[in-house]
Design an enzyme around this catalytic site. Structure first.
Site, PDB file in Angstrom:
ATOM      1  N   PHE A  80       0.857  -1.184   0.000  1.00  0.00           N
ATOM      2  CA  PHE A  80       0.000   0.000   0.000  1.00  0.00           C
ATOM      3  C   PHE A  80       0.892   1.232   0.000  1.00  0.00           C
ATOM      4  CE2 PHE A  80      -2.827   2.957   2.501  1.00  0.00           C
ATOM      5  CZ  PHE A  80      -3.892   3.006   1.613  1.00  0.00           C
ATOM      6  N   GLU A 123      -0.698   3.911  10.410  1.00  0.00           N
ATOM      7  CA  GLU A 123      -2.147   3.682  10.219  1.00  0.00           C
ATOM      8  C   GLU A 123      -2.962   4.524  11.198  1.00  0.00           C
ATOM      9  OE1 GLU A 123      -3.704   0.250   8.760  1.00  0.00           O
ATOM     10  OE2 GLU A 123      -1.803  -0.669   8.193  1.00  0.00           O
TER      11      GLU A 123
END
Lengths: 257, 404
Positions: free
Chosen positions: B123, B365
């Site tokens: 990602f 995150e």
């Protein structure tokens, strides 16, 4: 090829065992498939992968034994049967062997019946031979390698303290498998799903077509071994030779050697 | 309310636990010391089906639910954070993004090989100059006929040197006042001309994993690799984070358990003043708090997993679970070292690795600060989740398990 693999539910090998009021307790430790039986399932699956056929998992036990059976199914066994009869609680090895042999016959026999070397709870290790005797089949125990297997004969290597022994036997045969055979596979995720949904037929001893066998060996008493008293002593000296000499003297003095 | 796990859940847990205890835990300390990813880890996770655990069977996965994904992450991070990181990027941030936003063609081309473990996903959102400030990222994607030309650099990318497909977010519209509306998502194959990758060394934690950078110089990407519509990149990235954060929180839960187990074992073995140190109240306090936090983290994660299964929007609940679990895992690891005393300070015991590994997850995150603000904004009524064009599909066992 039709193979039956016998599996048993036992306390986890990491469980702390104790004796309370003459009964063995493993606290709240989980019950798992007997670790040796995982090798048996692995051997059975490899045989059918090479020869074709099905593996049926067979267990004698209470409701908890379904965990062992489901584990075997998740590894790849195609079906399973549980002999669940409260009257078998506390049964000895020969009674267990009689019921397993009767169940194997009721299933319709097999080309090969596979066991783990022994169960880690009672550590008797006699069930495979007893089942073979009751069925009238050859028993090949402590198998570390299956050298060759045809529809009518098996050649296997047995792991013995002194070395390896190659044996051949005609089918049908009873095998017991040791760790050297090779690492058992993990249950596959697809196998887990199949196992979780599987409905396992349950038989009583009467369903296997025999009368309830009585135990000939009982456990009048069970006791924990006395705790060892351990003391530490550090051997000192001015150089390694002196320390080694003192250590050797001490070992002789304590009659360790 | 049913707090029981299903038989399937428990069997998957045990299977992954057996795998990590046999094939990871015995050697992970050495790989951590070498700062290398053990070469067998990714192929083995793929071979065993872990890399596709909650993807429908029709897309090459194993067809289990989102709760199972959480349980798997808990077991993996119990062994080492680097294994859970694999699931966070490959599954949470990439594969689940494809499941949610990808076209059928993209699912066939990218999701199927990823779920089968034949290819690995990563990602690419963070950049050297943009972490929490996603809307200001500077990578660009300029339309050229039916293709896009991508330029820019992505930083702190887990599996940078292992991944085959990176879900990259880049700017396609420079004119908008609301910068987040100018972002678009693409699947970038790392073997394309102009893509270079590398690993970062000298990290505090996750040393047995791959963390690196992905640079793109005039990388030509076909329109068919655009995920979602132009301008949807920010929303896609945020929904991917809802899934990535879930895996991070679930993993942190496993890390708390690892700290608890190590501390309990040590407290029962180590004696001081003539008795096991577990008898001392201040040691009990540390262990009691670890146990409390493990339970709380686990319940928060299970709630988020249940909501995903139901198809309910879970941005707030996932954020809460990730925030709490990662903060608690950092504290648990620090206290586990304290329980171990001087031995905890050496790599003879795993707790120092637990502490180094736990720190990353309170940063990536969504840092703990970002989650604090998010939760406050929800409470104050400043933030509301709007429906997305593509929601994460609810878990439907028939659809998930049908082999088609």
């Amino acid at each position: 090829m039709k193979i039956i693999v016998c599996v048993k539910q036992v306390p986890d090998s990491a469980a702390a065992m104790s004796v309370e009021d003459g009964k063995i307790s493993w606290g709240d430790a989980p019950l798992v498939i007997n670790p040796w039986d995982e090798y048996a399932v692995e051997a059975a699956l490899r045989l059918t992968e090479a020869q074709g056929g099905d593996v049926i998992a067979l267990s004698l036990g209470d409701e908890n034994a379904k965990e062992a059976i489901k584990h075997a199914l998740a590894m790849g066994c195609s079906e399973a049967i549980l002999v669940n009869d409260p009257a078998m609680a506390g049964a000895d090895t020969q009674a267990v062997a009689r019921v397993l042999a009767a169940a194997i016959q009721k299933i319709g026999g097999a080309d090969i019946v596979v066991f783990g070397k022994q169960a880690i709870d009672s550590d008797v290790g006699a069930t495979p031979s007893m089942v073979a005797r009751l069925l009238g089949w050859p028993a090949v125990t402590l198998v570390s390698e299956i050298v060759e297997c045809t529809q009518s004969e098996i050649k296997a290597s047995r792991a013995m303290e002194e070395g390896r022994q190659q044996v051949a036997a005609e089918l049908p045969v009873v095998l017991s498998i040791v760790k050297d055979y090779g690492e058992p596979r993990y249950p596959s995720f697809m196998g887990i799903r199949k196992a979780a949904r599987a409905s396992v037929p349950e038989w009583t001893v009467a369903d296997t077509g025999i009368d309830l066998p009585s135990a000939v060996v009982t456990w009048p008493n069970v006791m924990a071994p006395p705790e060892r008293e351990v003391t530490n002593e550090i051997i000192e000296g001015s150089n390694p030779e002196e320390i080694a000499a003192k250590l050797a003297d001490k070992i002789m003095e304590e009659k360790v050697l | 309310m049913d707090f029981n796990l299903t038989e399937e859940h428990r069997m998957v847990q045990k299977m992954v636990r057996d795998f990590t205890h046999k094939e990871v835990i015995p050697t992970i300390g050495e790989w951590d010391r070498k700062q290398e990813m053990a070469p067998h880890i990714l192929p083995r996770m793929g071979e065993l089906g872990i890399l596709g655990i909650n993807i429908p069977v029709r897309y090459g996965g194993q067809g289990f639910d989102y709760i199972t994904l959480g349980l798997v992450c808990e077991e993996l991070e119990y062994a080492d954070s680097t294994l859970r990181v694999v699931m966070s990027v490959h599954m949470g941030l990439n594969s689940m993004g494809l499941l949610q936003w990808g076209t059928e063609d993209q699912k066939q081309r990218f999701l199927v090989p990823q779920a089968k473990g034949e290819k690995y996903g990563a990602f690419g959102l963070t950049e050297p100059g943009a972490g929490s400030d996603v809307a200001n990222l500077t990578s660009t994607a300029v339309k050229d006929g039916r293709d896009y030309i991508l330029n820019g650099e992505k930083m702190w990318i887990s599996l940078a040197t292992k991944a085959h497909n990176v879900l990259v977010v880049a700017r396609t519209d420079f004119s908008l006042e609301k910068k987040s509306n100018g972002l678009t998502a693409f699947m970038v194959e790392t073997d394309r001309d102009g893509v270079t990758v590398g690993d970062i060394h000298g990290k505090l934690g996750v040393r047995a994993g791959s963390t690196g950078w992905v640079a793109m110089q005039d990388v030509r990407i076909p329109e068919e690799n655009r995920i979602g519509e132009e301008g949807e990149g920010f929303k896609i990235a945020m929904s991917c984070l809802d899934n990535g954060r879930y895996t991070v929180g679930a993993g942190a839960t496993g890390l708390i358990r690892a700290c608890l187990d190590a501390s309990v074992k040590y407290a029962n073995e180590r004696e001081a003043f003539g008795r096991p140190i577990g008898n001392f109240q201040l040691i009990k306090q540390k262990i009691g708090i670890m146990k409390r936090d493990y339970d709380m983290a686990r319940m928060l994660i299970l709630r988020a997993g249940w909501m995903k299964n139901q198809g309910l929007r879970n941005t707030m609940e996932t954020s809460m679970a990730k925030w709490f679990a990662t903060d608690a895992s950092f504290k648990a690891a620090s206290e586990a070292i304290q329980v171990h005393g001087a031995y905890g300070f050496s790599d003879e015991y795993p707790v120092e690795r637990f502490l180094r590994n736990s720190k990353g997850a309170v940063i990536y995150e969504g840092s703990s600060e970002v989650h604090t603000l998010l939760q406050a904004d929800y409470a104050l009524g400043y933030r509301k989740d709007r429906p997305l064009r593509c929601e994460l599909p609810a878990y439907d066992p028939d659809f998930w398990q049908d082999e088609v």
